[in-house]
Design a protein around this motif. Structure first.
Motif, short mmCIF file in Angstrom:
data_model
loop_
_atom_site.label_atom_id
_atom_site.label_comp_id
_atom_site.label_asym_id
_atom_site.label_seq_id
_atom_site.Cartn_x
_atom_site.Cartn_y
_atom_site.Cartn_z
N PHE B 267 0.83 -1.21 0.00
CA PHE B 267 0.00 0.00 0.00
C PHE B 267 0.87 1.26 0.00
N ARG B 270 1.87 1.73 -3.46
CA ARG B 270 0.73 2.02 -4.31
C ARG B 270 0.13 3.40 -4.03
N ASN B 307 -7.80 9.16 1.51
CA ASN B 307 -7.59 10.14 2.57
C ASN B 307 -6.81 11.35 2.06
N VAL B 364 -4.69 13.54 9.11
CA VAL B 364 -5.17 12.81 7.94
C VAL B 364 -6.70 12.77 8.00
N VAL B 398 -2.43 9.07 1.24
CA VAL B 398 -1.20 8.74 1.97
C VAL B 398 -1.41 7.46 2.79
N PRO B 399 -0.36 6.69 3.01
CA PRO B 399 -0.52 5.49 3.87
C PRO B 399 -0.66 5.90 5.34
N VAL B 400 -1.50 5.16 6.05
CA VAL B 400 -1.67 5.42 7.50
C VAL B 400 -1.12 4.21 8.24
N GLY B 402 -0.65 3.73 11.31
CA GLY B 402 -1.34 3.41 12.56
C GLY B 402 -2.32 2.25 12.40
N ILE B 403 -2.90 2.12 11.20
CA ILE B 403 -3.84 1.02 10.95
C ILE B 403 -3.10 -0.32 11.08
#
Lengths: 61, 451
Positions: B267, B270, B307, B364, B398-400, B402-403
């Motif tokens: 991700f 991507r 996001n 975000v 953007v990648p998060v 925290g997930i």
């Protein structure tokens, strides 16, 4: 039995993480609003943020 | 079968032989034909020679009869693991460890075709025991100085305990010369739910194999009234409630963690991370006395719902700025309202130098559909700050991370819980053995000694 449950739980967790990432989930909290008037663009003062005037001095040790 | 065919030969029908105790005259019942070596008078506690037609008295013992009452009365019949058995003998035995006496009960079961079988009960824990059909092989190396391990029918049993067992109460019939006060060295090797036991009496060693049973099974087998006594503590061969192999759980966890890492990398590669707005604004207190809010240029978010990251940088130093943001879709009127503080303080005190806060901030906004957007910004600032410039960056998709962190913890917690459950159960089991786990108190004690 537990191993099967854990496998199921793990795949669900990974699936949720992947779906959340794909859909652009976030851990931050923001306030979502509907139907903000188009006039805000021309007159920004006609809109008031719910956070306006919320801030208080917190800085310093 | 024809009319002239003689009846099929077979074992004789079981019959109870009635005799009387030579001491007190009470009726003695023999249930296992000629296989009993001794029989105990239930009235006067005389141990009698069952092979003697006159029932010669071998031993007499005294005990408070109220102290010992079998849960399964002698003569009770039941079906144990598909075979009918009758309870013909009962004995109580005990061991003494560090001055504490531990007693357990043994029931002798008999079936004229299958022979003898035993049930043991200790604190509500039951075992179905039979004599080994093959001599176990001893294995070394389990633990230095310990009893090693035993191999029976290809399975390794770990040494649990060696103790001196004493018989202190007997009742019914026994196919051996039973005596009260009889002393034997009992060694147990466990592989839950089974226990392998050797019993050394003089020079004779008897090996038996037992399998853990729950009280409810015994009660159902013998149709006993009421409920079985509640099991107390963890027994040496009690199956762990954690039926899953803990190692396999950790292997699955490791596989999930690798998968999660791959997901994160995928991700991250991507993600578009597309900058859609980069502006620097100047906050001037003199100008802000009128309407401080303003809007940014319109920018477009393309592609799928994703996001949006809003980053703020302000070179504050012992000051703060606060920005009321609203990301507004100019077409639909949908908006996301949020406030962000940028503050940075530093100083020096008796503890040394310190800092607090940062000159940049990031937020975000989740699940923003594609469209045309603008930011409404309403700045506030420290009253002692006359003016300050700040930079706003808006980045789409953007990648998060925290997930992934939450997913990792979610995967980790069940594995930890199951390991902890298994560990505490095994710790309880082995704390009663000759190989107890290291006690925390002992460790603390040794550290205190060191100091």
């Amino acid at each position: 039995m537990f191993r099967k449950l854990y496998l199921l739980f793990g795949f669900l967790t990974l699936g949720t993480a992947a779906f959340g990432q794909y859909r652009g989930w976030s851990l931050d909290t923001v306030n979502e609003l509907k139907n903000v008037p188009k006039s805000v663009r021309d007159n920004p003062g006609s809109y008031r943020s719910v956070y306006s005037g919320y801030h208080h001095y917190t800085g310093g040790k | 079968m024809g009319a002239g065919t003689p009846p099929l030969p077979g074992p004789p029908k079981p019959q109870v032989k009635a005799l009387n105790c030579p001491k007190c005259g009470a009726a003695i019942t023999l249930r296992c034909f000629g296989q009993a070596e001794t029989v105990v008078c239930g009235s006067c506690r005389c141990i009698l020679d069952a092979k003697d037609p006159n029932l010669a008295i071998l031993q007499q013992f005294e005990i408070k009869t109220s102290d010992v009452k079998p849960f399964i009365p002698l003569g009770t019949r039941g079906k144990l693991r598909g075979t009918d058995y009758e309870v013909i003998g009962f004995q109580r035995r005990h061991i003494t460890v560090e001055g504490i006496t531990y007693s357990w009960h043994e029931y002798l079961l008999f079936n004229p075709y299958k022979g003898f079988r035993y049930l043991t009960e200790y604190n509500g824990h039951w075992n179905d025991i039979s004599i080994c059909k093959q001599l176990p092989m001893m294995e070394g190396g389990f633990s230095a100085g310990a009893g090693g391990a035993a191999n029976y029918l290809g399975e390794v049993y770990r040494h649990f305990q060696t103790s001196d067992a004493n018989t202190d109460f007997v009742l019914g019939e026994f196919p051996w010369q039973v005596r009260v006060g009889e002393h034997a060295v009992v060694t147990d090797y466990v592989r839950p739910p089974r226990v392998l036991s050797s019993e050394k009496l003089d020079k004779e060693v008897t090996w038996s194999i037992g399998e853990y049973m729950y009280g409810r099974e015994i009660w159902d087998s013998f149709k006993l009234p009421g409920s079985p006594p509640e099991a107390i503590g963890v027994y040496e061969n009690q199956p762990s409630p954690v039926t899953t192999n803990v190692t396999s759980i950790w292997l699955v966890f490791a596989a999930f963690a690798i998968f999660l890492l791959a997901l994160m990398a995928g991700f991250d590669l991507r993600a578009k991370k597309e900058p859609v707005l980069h502006e620097t604004y100047l906050y001037n207190r003199a100008d802000a006395k009128g309407e401080p809010s303003f809007v940014s240029d319109v920018f477009e978010l393309t592609g799928r719902t994703s996001n949006v990251e809003v980053k703020t940088y302000a070179p504050v130093s012992n000051h703060w700025v606060y920005l009321n943001y609203a990301l507004i879709n100019q077409d639909s009127g949908q908006a996301w309202d949020f406030g962000r503080e940028v503050s940075y303080y530093y100083g020096y005190d008796s503890d040394g130098s310190w800092t607090e806060g940062k000159q940049n901030d990031s937020v975000v906004i989740p699940s923003v559909p594609p469209g045309h957007y603008y930011l409404r910004i309403e700045p506030e600032a420290d009253p002692s700050l006359p003016n300050i410039s700040y930079t706003v960056d808006v980045i789409h998709d953007v990648p998060v991370f925290g997930i992934y962190a939450i997913a990792f913890v979610a995967l980790l917690v069940p594995a930890l819980l199951i390991s902890l459950r298994a560990y505490t159960f095994e710790r309880s089991r082995w704390s009663e053995s000759d190989h107890p786990p290291i006690q925390i108190s002992a460790m603390t004690g040794s550290s205190e000694d060191d100091s």
